[in-house]
Design a protein around this motif. Structure first.
Motif, short mmCIF file in Angstrom:
data_model
loop_
_atom_site.label_atom_id
_atom_site.label_comp_id
_atom_site.label_asym_id
_atom_site.label_seq_id
_atom_site.Cartn_x
_atom_site.Cartn_y
_atom_site.Cartn_z
N LEU A 189 0.82 -1.18 0.11
CA LEU A 189 0.09 -0.18 -0.11
C LEU A 189 0.84 1.12 -0.09
CD1 LEU A 189 -3.03 0.90 0.47
CD2 LEU A 189 -2.51 0.74 2.80
N VAL A 190 2.07 1.19 0.26
CA VAL A 190 3.07 2.32 0.24
C VAL A 190 2.93 3.19 -0.85
CG1 VAL A 190 5.30 3.11 1.19
CG2 VAL A 190 4.14 1.23 2.58
N PHE A 191 3.30 2.42 -1.87
CA PHE A 191 3.46 3.28 -3.21
C PHE A 191 2.37 4.01 -3.59
CE2 PHE A 191 3.87 3.54 -7.92
CZ PHE A 191 5.13 4.40 -7.85
N LEU A 192 1.07 3.31 -3.32
CA LEU A 192 0.04 3.72 -3.92
C LEU A 192 -0.40 5.03 -3.09
CD1 LEU A 192 -2.13 0.47 -4.70
CD2 LEU A 192 -1.21 2.33 -6.53
N SER A 193 -0.40 4.80 -1.77
CA SER A 193 -0.53 5.89 -0.99
C SER A 193 0.47 7.20 -1.10
CB SER A 193 -0.70 5.43 0.74
OG SER A 193 0.82 5.16 1.06
N TYR A 194 1.60 6.99 -1.56
CA TYR A 194 2.27 7.77 -1.84
C TYR A 194 1.93 8.64 -2.94
CZ TYR A 194 6.63 10.42 -3.14
OH TYR A 194 7.60 11.48 -3.42
N LEU A 195 1.52 7.93 -3.96
CA LEU A 195 0.80 8.72 -5.17
C LEU A 195 -0.35 9.46 -4.67
CD1 LEU A 195 1.47 6.01 -7.84
CD2 LEU A 195 2.76 8.05 -7.66
N LEU A 196 -1.04 9.01 -3.81
CA LEU A 196 -2.33 9.66 -3.18
C LEU A 196 -2.15 10.69 -2.66
CD1 LEU A 196 -5.32 9.61 -3.03
CD2 LEU A 196 -5.10 8.10 -0.94
N ARG A 197 -0.80 10.95 -1.83
CA ARG A 197 -0.41 11.98 -0.99
C ARG A 197 0.16 13.09 -1.93
NH1 ARG A 197 1.52 8.66 2.77
NH2 ARG A 197 3.56 8.75 2.03
N LEU A 198 0.77 12.63 -2.99
CA LEU A 198 1.23 13.59 -3.94
C LEU A 198 0.08 14.22 -4.64
CD1 LEU A 198 4.30 11.76 -5.81
CD2 LEU A 198 4.16 14.07 -4.22
N ALA A 199 -1.03 13.47 -5.01
CA ALA A 199 -2.07 14.25 -5.64
C ALA A 199 -2.80 15.08 -4.67
CB ALA A 199 -3.13 12.99 -6.12
N LEU A 200 -2.82 14.73 -3.43
CA LEU A 200 -3.51 15.51 -2.34
C LEU A 200 -2.65 17.02 -2.25
CD1 LEU A 200 -4.71 12.95 0.26
CD2 LEU A 200 -5.85 14.51 -1.37
N TYR A 201 -1.44 16.81 -2.14
CA TYR A 201 -0.64 18.13 -2.28
C TYR A 201 -0.82 18.96 -3.41
CZ TYR A 201 2.44 17.04 1.69
OH TYR A 201 3.01 16.83 3.00
N ALA A 202 -0.97 18.27 -4.71
CA ALA A 202 -1.21 19.12 -5.89
C ALA A 202 -2.45 19.79 -6.23
CB ALA A 202 -1.11 18.00 -7.05
N ILE A 203 -3.65 19.30 -5.69
CA ILE A 203 -4.87 19.79 -5.68
C ILE A 203 -5.24 21.12 -5.10
CG2 ILE A 203 -7.39 19.41 -5.05
CD1 ILE A 203 -6.82 16.43 -5.33
N PRO A 204 -4.48 21.41 -3.95
CA PRO A 204 -4.77 22.76 -3.54
C PRO A 204 -3.93 23.63 -4.22
CG PRO A 204 -3.77 21.51 -1.75
CD PRO A 204 -4.29 20.58 -2.76
N LEU A 205 -2.58 23.16 -4.57
CA LEU A 205 -1.52 24.21 -5.35
C LEU A 205 -2.01 24.42 -6.71
CD1 LEU A 205 1.68 22.48 -4.27
CD2 LEU A 205 0.61 24.47 -3.44
N ALA A 206 -2.88 23.56 -7.32
CA ALA A 206 -3.20 23.76 -8.49
C ALA A 206 -4.48 24.80 -8.52
CB ALA A 206 -3.68 22.60 -9.31
N LEU A 207 -5.30 24.67 -7.47
CA LEU A 207 -6.42 25.60 -7.25
C LEU A 207 -6.01 27.01 -6.98
CD1 LEU A 207 -8.96 23.37 -5.10
CD2 LEU A 207 -9.19 24.34 -7.51
N SER A 208 -4.84 27.33 -6.28
CA SER A 208 -4.38 28.53 -5.86
C SER A 208 -3.64 29.32 -7.11
CB SER A 208 -3.19 28.29 -4.86
OG SER A 208 -3.71 27.88 -3.59
N LEU A 209 -3.16 28.20 -7.95
CA LEU A 209 -2.59 28.95 -9.43
C LEU A 209 -3.71 29.33 -10.11
CD1 LEU A 209 0.27 26.45 -9.83
CD2 LEU A 209 0.28 28.93 -9.20
N ILE A 210 -4.68 28.47 -10.29
CA ILE A 210 -6.05 28.63 -11.11
C ILE A 210 -6.83 29.94 -10.70
CG2 ILE A 210 -8.08 27.84 -12.06
CD1 ILE A 210 -6.72 25.19 -12.16
N LEU A 211 -7.00 29.84 -9.46
CA LEU A 211 -7.66 30.88 -8.82
C LEU A 211 -7.05 32.05 -8.02
CD1 LEU A 211 -10.53 28.69 -7.15
CD2 LEU A 211 -10.63 29.70 -9.27
N LYS A 212 -6.05 32.73 -8.80
CA LYS A 212 -5.25 33.85 -8.33
C LYS A 212 -6.04 34.65 -7.47
CE LYS A 212 -1.61 32.54 -11.82
NZ LYS A 212 -0.63 33.06 -12.54
#
Length: 134
Positions: free
Chosen positions: A71-94
């Motif tokens: 489960l470690v690798f899949l959870s790592y990828l999920l955590r990366l996605a969870l980091y990316a979502i708010p950063l992408a939203l911040s860049l889109i909604l400046k």
């Protein structure tokens, strides 16, 4: 198993309490300066930070129980996605979100978790040091 989950729940409770205090103080400062984007950014960052911490603790418990070590690798990828979502939203909604505030609050639980573990290890070190001297 139950002891691991109990310890993780206690850690999460301590971190949640201290984060609520930090976010509340930040809200007051934001209201004083009338920075509404700061409030939205801090809410986005701290809520995703809580999700990331919960997911990390769940993965750690599963690995320590040795029930799902793959489960470690899949959870790592999920955590990366969870980091990316708010950063992408911040860049889109400046106009609505401030990326720096989102980044700070995105890491708030992790920084506090590292600090909490560091303090705990330092206390254990001091206890061992006293035992060695005696």
């Amino acid at each position: 198993m139950a002891k691991i989950l109990k310890n993780l729940a206690l850690i999460r409770k301590k971190l949640l309490l201290s984060t609520i205090i930090v976010v509340t103080v930040f809200f007051i400062v934001s209201f004083v300066f009338k920075k509404w984007t700061w409030i939205a950014s801090s809410l986005l960052g701290s809520s995703f930070s809580y999700l990331i911490l919960t997911q990390l603790m769940y993965t750690q418990a599963k690995v320590l129980q040795k029930t799902k070590p793959k489960l470690v690798f899949l959870s790592y990828l999920l955590r990366l996605a969870l980091y990316a979502i708010p950063l992408a939203l911040s860049l889109i909604l400046k106009n609505t979100l401030t990326i720096w505030i989102t980044l700070i609050f995105l890491l708030i639980f992790q920084v506090q978790y590292i600090g909490l573990e560091g303090i705990k290890q330092y206390k254990n070190y001091k206890k061992r040091q006293i035992r060695w001297k005696a």
